[in-house]
Design a protein around this motif. Structure first.
Motif: not given
Length: 283
Positions: A29-34, A56-70, A72-80
């Motif tokens: 689950a590695s993730y780094y700030l810029p 990928d913390i940024d990809e498995i997130s709520d793409s409808a939100s403008a905020l970083p890596h919120m 994700p919806p439960i359906e997206k989490f389950m599919s990923r």
């Protein structure tokens, strides 16, 4: 270190002993700030714990939100997770390449989705490497695994709930950012955010919960870190930080102390710091 617990935290010795268990799944689950200057996916491709899948913390997130890596919806989490071969009946161990920085965030995400058989690897990849343990650069062979999930809404707070908590004082708000950022003495790493903290919040820098090797401190020292910051461990707590990543380290520490009335403010300062109508304290 705390005793091995497959629902919270396990040692490198524990993982090495269980690495070939058929129902074990390891997640990088590695993730780094810029400003850290590191590429999590490139580092994973170059070498990871055998069998580990990259989250990928940024990809498995709520793409409808403008905020970083919120979250994700439960359906997206389950599919990923299904596509990663992670599903029902699996024991999950999450690590990161910093020792303990972003792994707790993914541990918390699993909890949010109702999955409890998930632990953070104490000390992460640096400790694993330092002990000379096996590393591979091959992607894992993945077989789809069905996953069911049920969102645990009590583990997360939104901005309206946190604003109410700040006003009423019925929850303690505990901020994991550095003291200088908390006090508003240094600029935020994300542009456009005001400096300071949520009114009435307390500051427990996530690093104060860690030893130099990236492992978590013992329970007595974890407790002392919170109490020295004025946190009442008998009261409800909301954890927050810059974007909901290191707030999960505080959440993990509280879980290890047996505190069960904790929620994480997902938007954190990335949200609070941008809205002028939300009050900010400095100093």
């Amino acid at each position: 270190m705390p005793a091995d617990d497959p629902k919270t935290l396990v040692s490198t010795d524990w993982l090495a002993a269980h690495l070939k268990d058929p129902d074990l799944r390891v997640i990088d689950a590695s993730y780094y700030l810029p400003d850290m200057g590191r590429d999590a996916k490139a580092e994973y491709d170059a070498g990871h714990i055998p069998g580990a899948r990259f989250f990928d913390i940024d990809e498995i997130s709520d793409s409808a939100s403008a905020l970083p890596h919120m979250a994700p919806p439960i359906e997206k989490f389950m599919s990923r997770m299904r596509a990663m071969g992670v599903g029902d009946g699996h024991q999950v161990v999450v690590y990161d390449g910093a020792g303990l920085f972003s792994a707790a965030r993914v541990w918390w995400l699993f909890k949010l989705m109702g999955k409890t058989d998930v632990a953070v690897l104490d000390g992460g990849l640096p400790k694993w490497r330092a002990e000379g343990r096996e590393i591979e650069d091959m992607p894992p062979v993945v077989k789809d695994r069905h996953m069911t999930a049920q969102r645990q809404a009590h583990l997360v707070k939104d901005v309206t709930q946190v604003a109410a908590a700040a006003k009423l004082g019925d929850w303690q708000i505990v901020d994991a950012r550095s003291p200088a950022r908390f006090r508003g003495e240094e600029p935020e790493p994300r542009e456009g955010l005001r400096a300071g903290h949520i009114p009435g919040s307390l500051n427990v820098h996530y690093a104060t919960l860690l030893n130099e090797d990236g492992t978590l401190k013992r329970a007595a020292d974890l407790r002392a870190a919170f109490e020295q910051a004025g946190v009442d461990l008998d009261r409800r707590i909301v954890t927050t930080c810059g974007s909901g990543v290191t707030a999960a380290i505080l959440f993990l520490g509280l879980e290890l102390l047996g505190h069960r009335d904790v929620a994480l403010y997902d938007g954190s300062w990335s949200e609070w710091g941008q809205f002028e109508q939300l009050k900010v304290e400095t100093g």
